[in-house]
Design an enzyme around this catalytic site. Structure first.
Site: not given
Length: 405
Positions: A138-139
């Site tokens: 996600d990051c």
């Protein structure tokens, strides 16, 4: 007795007396150790040879969008780098090989390119092709990256070598009836040649055999720039048997070294291809030895003819770890081009460059005389012979045997 602080003050005022280890030997012969020790403040050393246990940490910076290199796959000019670190950190080892390299499938392999060559090209300022894949988070959503990187553009490039500057080493010969290919070069059959890899009387750890002036934090010449001793090196063995003058009779101490790759030069970091063995990195190292007393001066003045190395058969004894030594020869004999082994005259060759080692010692001397290089006080010293610290062989345990630990 002198102190490092006193010597640094002399460097600052331009009064320090600095000589190379080669020059010190002649001074002690003509003036004696006592007088020379009172006059000389620093002895510079040097070595330049293949040191396989070397590599570089790189932080390439973050991309837009971000990619997580850690746990992914990265190659530099087709050579795989280690990615088991953080998102933007990788480690390129000197012996890394491209996946498509046939290794020794066609023996002997030529090993034309690998990690050592990538490091040399980085230092030379060449563009390096980076190819990376990540698994996406996600990051760190990006999954692929292909780009060119250059030493001047990346954040950090840290040369970190776990094992450099071996204190004395084997002289390799071949007793078998076939040519063999080793990290000490090509060895001809039936004692056809003998190879060694040391600068002898210029080699740093042979000039301070008990490491009385070398420890954690010692400032050094590394790869054409400035580096430091970070720790004792892997396979460090202070308990090796010694000659009467303190010099180890075989492989002894080693150093782990660290420095900023951006301050180094390609002529002192060279990729090497060892036929039939693999890729390595030829590293230039110079260590200043402060002449704090007569004892240190006497050690630093030990000449080639008083430094002895073991002759070992690399066809059977070395690979099988028998421990057998065929004899001892000194570096004056090795550098003469001929030695006697088992009653036979054997030609010698060196994988270490004495010429470049002397150049390194002279460069380090000039830095000190110009006030551009000061000595550092080691934080503390390494384990000595009395410590009981020694290099251990791997205790092999069959996987079907109960692990009692």
């Amino acid at each position: 007795m002198k102190t490092i602080d006193e010597i640094n003050e002399k460097i600052k005022t331009g009064k320090a007396v600095v000589v190379t280890a080669e020059e010190l030997i002649e001074l002690c012969r003509t003036k004696g150790v006592k007088k020379t020790a009172s006059e000389v403040d620093i002895v510079t050393t040097g070595t330049f040879g293949p040191m396989c246990s070397s590599g570089v940490f790189l932080n390439i910076g973050h991309t837009r969008p971000r990619i997580k290199l850690g746990g992914g796959r990265v190659t530099l000019n087709g050579v795989p780098a280690y990615t088991g670190l953080a998102a933007a950190d990788i480690y390129m080892g000197a012996t890394a090989l491209p996946e498509e390299d046939p290794r020794n499938s066609f023996h002997p392999g030529s090993f034309p390119y690998g990690g050592g060559h990538v490091i040399e090209e980085l230092v030379a300022g060449k563009d390096i092709k980076l190819e990376a894949t990540g698994y996406g988070t996600d990051c760190y959503p990006r999954r692929k990256l292909t780009s060119w990187i250059n030493l001047k553009d990346i954040n950090e490039a840290i040369l970190f070598n776990p094992r450099n500057c071996y204190q004395n080493y084997n002289v390799a010969v071949n007793l078998s009836r076939k040519t063999i290919y080793t990290y000490l070069g090509i060895l001809k059959p039936e004692l056809g040649n003998a190879n060694y890899c040391s600068a002898g009387q210029l080699s740093p750890l042979l000039k301070d055999p008990y490491l009385r002036t070398i420890g954690f934090g010692t400032r050094i010449f590394l790869g054409g720039g400035t580096g430091y001793v970070a720790w004792w090196g892997t396979q460090y063995n202070p308990g090796v048997k010694r000659q009467a003058n303190g010099v180890p009779s075989g492989p002894g101490a080693t150093l782990a070294l660290i420095g900023d790759l951006k301050g180094m030069k390609p002529e002192f970091l060279r990729g090497a291809s060892l036929v039939g063995y693999g890729v390595s990195l030829i590293v230039g190292v110079g260590i200043p030895i402060p002449v704090l007393n007569e004892e240190i001066c006497r050690w630093a003045a030990i000449p080639d003819e008083e430094i002895w190395a073991p002759v070992v058969d690399y066809s059977q004894d070395y690979p099988r770890c028998t421990g057998r030594v065929l004899g001892q020869v000194n570096y004056a004999q090795l550098k003469s081009g001929r030695i006697e082994v088992s009653g036979k005259t054997v030609p010698t060759g060196s994988l270490s460059s004495y010429r470049v080692a002397l150049q390194i010692a002279k460069i380090l001397k000039s830095w000190i005389l110009k006030g551009e290089f000061f000595l550092s006080q080691p934080v503390f010293s390494f384990p000595g012979p009395e410590s009981g610290y020694t290099f251990k062989m791997l205790p092999e345990r069959p996987v079907n045997q109960e692990n009692k630990n």
